[in-house]
Design a protein around this motif. Structure first.
Motif, short mmCIF file in Angstrom:
data_model
loop_
_atom_site.label_atom_id
_atom_site.label_comp_id
_atom_site.label_asym_id
_atom_site.label_seq_id
_atom_site.Cartn_x
_atom_site.Cartn_y
_atom_site.Cartn_z
N ASP A 1 46.60 45.54 45.02
CA ASP A 1 45.16 45.25 45.51
C ASP A 1 45.26 45.88 46.94
OD1 ASP A 1 42.80 43.94 45.46
OD2 ASP A 1 43.56 42.77 47.12
N ALA A 2 46.15 45.88 47.70
CA ALA A 2 46.10 46.56 49.23
C ALA A 2 45.78 47.96 49.21
CB ALA A 2 47.45 45.99 49.73
N VAL A 3 46.28 48.64 48.39
CA VAL A 3 46.16 50.33 48.34
C VAL A 3 44.85 50.38 47.42
CG1 VAL A 3 48.30 50.72 48.90
CG2 VAL A 3 47.62 50.51 46.25
N GLY A 4 44.43 49.58 46.65
CA GLY A 4 43.16 50.13 46.22
C GLY A 4 43.05 50.16 44.48
N LEU A 5 44.50 49.87 43.79
CA LEU A 5 44.39 49.94 42.29
C LEU A 5 43.50 48.64 41.86
CD1 LEU A 5 48.26 50.77 42.27
CD2 LEU A 5 46.31 52.55 42.08
N LEU A 6 42.85 48.93 40.71
CA LEU A 6 42.12 48.03 40.09
C LEU A 6 43.14 47.05 39.38
CD1 LEU A 6 39.16 50.12 38.35
CD2 LEU A 6 39.31 48.77 40.53
N PRO A 7 42.61 45.68 39.29
CA PRO A 7 43.53 44.76 38.58
C PRO A 7 43.49 45.15 37.10
CG PRO A 7 41.40 43.62 39.54
CD PRO A 7 41.43 45.23 39.91
N ALA A 8 44.80 44.93 36.35
CA ALA A 8 45.01 45.40 35.13
C ALA A 8 44.49 44.29 34.39
CB ALA A 8 46.23 45.77 34.73
N ALA A 9 43.96 44.30 33.06
CA ALA A 9 43.72 43.12 32.34
C ALA A 9 45.19 42.61 31.94
CB ALA A 9 43.01 43.78 31.04
N ARG A 10 45.14 41.31 31.60
CA ARG A 10 46.51 40.77 31.10
C ARG A 10 46.46 40.51 29.81
NH1 ARG A 10 50.05 39.98 35.42
NH2 ARG A 10 48.91 39.88 37.52
#
Ligand code: AMP
Ligand code: TRP
Length: 341
Positions: free
Chosen positions: A332-341
């Motif tokens: 999250d800090a570097v800007g990667l989108l959360p992946a669906a779990r």
């Protein structure tokens, strides 16, 4: 070096690892690192792993990697790591290690890696330099930072790797906001450094020392005795602790003292007027006595591979919980989108 405080309400976390790069740990790994892990697990929330991904930096037969990974894990436990108390696991079983290492690698300057002495030493000794070996310290930084480790108990040879880990954590926090706990090295001043028996001016090393120079925890009683009895000493006859002038005799005194719990001064007094033969015989006895229970426990563990698997499965379950939380934070800090779990 700051000393871990033990009176904090929640037990601070410690983490350390060893590479499965030989068929057995040696007395140096045991006295220099493992005994500290064992004593620290009483007061800390401890995570100990087999650095199998790091071991791939040295090209090795896959079957050998498998065997050594199991043996190394079993030896942690035989040496006193209590899997009920501490998480024991394989690095490669926690998916995000290389992912966090990648993210950290993208914050690391080439020059920082070029300065790493272990890389320079290994390549100077002719080890082929793959990119994995070059970025080894970044993976190690990920190992540590992913667990929010407060302290990292290792030998002196790992100090530079811990410094780069701290630098990377501080830089990341500055660029992206507080994400990582900045760990402290824990390198006990009194921790023993065990030297080669054949050349007591070199460190006992699983990868660099000749067979006769290393006391393996898997050696038979006969092998251990033979190696100790043939240890290089000097041409005097006085049993005296003087690492500069008498490295061989001093090393034997350190081995004796750390295993028997008697001080070097006491031993010196005991051996006054006696020869090196007597000293070696007693050191051999002390080593054999220490290794025996270790080997009995080892045999039990290797006899029951399912139990070892269960221990590693329990360990990795604990490790994954901690690693997942930090990895989410980092992504999250570097800007990667959360992946669906
Ligand atoms: P390595 O075998 O280099 O992966 O080392 C594993 C751990 O054992 C590290 O924490 C080292 O600092 C420690 N260690 C390795 N060799 C020695 C030695 N000869 N004396 C004391 N500690 C050692
Ligand atoms: N580089 C360490 C060694 O050779 C092994 C290691 C890998 C490690 N990752 C780690 C040690 C993280 C402490 C913490 O001994």
């Amino acid at each position: 070096m700051s000393t871990p405080s033990t009176d904090a309400p929640a037990r601070p976390r410690i983490l350390s690892g060893m590479q499965p790069t030989s068929d057995s740990l040696h007395l140096g790994n045991y006295l220099g690192a493992l005994v500290n892990w064992v004593s620290m697990q009483e007061d800390f929330d401890a995570y100990f792993f087999v650095a199998d991904l790091h071991a791939l930096t040295v090209p090795t037969d896959p079957e050998v990697v498998r065997r050594r990974t199991r043996v190394t894990a079993a030896q942690f436990i035989a040496g006193g790591v209590d899997p009920e108390r501490s998480a024991v696991f394989c690095q490669s079983h926690v998916g995000p290690h290389p992912e966090v290492a990648w993210i950290l690698a993208c914050q690391t300057a080439m020059g920082e890696m070029n300065r790493m002495t272990q890389f320079k030493d290994k390549t100077a000794k002719g080890q082929n330099a793959n990119v994995g070996l070059f970025t080894y310290p970044v993976l190690m930084a990920a190992d540590i930072l992913m667990y929010d480790a407060a302290f990292v108990p290792v030998g002196e040879d790992q100090r530079q790797h811990l410094e780069i880990t701290r630098d990377l954590a501080l830089r990341f926090n500055q660029r992206f906001g507080e994400t990582f706990r900045v760990p402290e090295p824990y390198i006990p001043k009194a921790s023993a450094k065990i030297m080669e028996l054949t050349d007591p001016t070199s460190k006992m090393s699983g990868t660099n020392s000749p067979d006769k120079g290393i006391l393996l925890l898997s050696d038979t009683e006969k092998q251990l005795r033979k190696k100790v009895m043939s240890a290089v000493t000097d041409t005097e006859a006085e049993v005296r602790f003087d690492p500069e002038a008498k490295p061989g005799v001093s090393n034997l005194l350190v081995v004796h003292s750390t295993l028997s719990g008697r001080s070097v001064e006491q031993l010196q007094a005991d051996f006054a007027g006696r020869g090196y033969g007597d000293l070696k015989k007693e050191v051999a006895d002390v080593v054999v006595e220490a290794v025996r229970p270790f080997q009995e426990r080892m045999a039990e563990l290797l006899d029951d591979p399912a139990e070892l698997d269960r221990i590693l499965a329990r360990g990795v379950e604990r490790a994954r919980v901690v690693a997942a939380a930090t990895t989410d934070r980092v992504r999250d800090a570097v800007g990667l989108l959360p992946a669906a779990r």
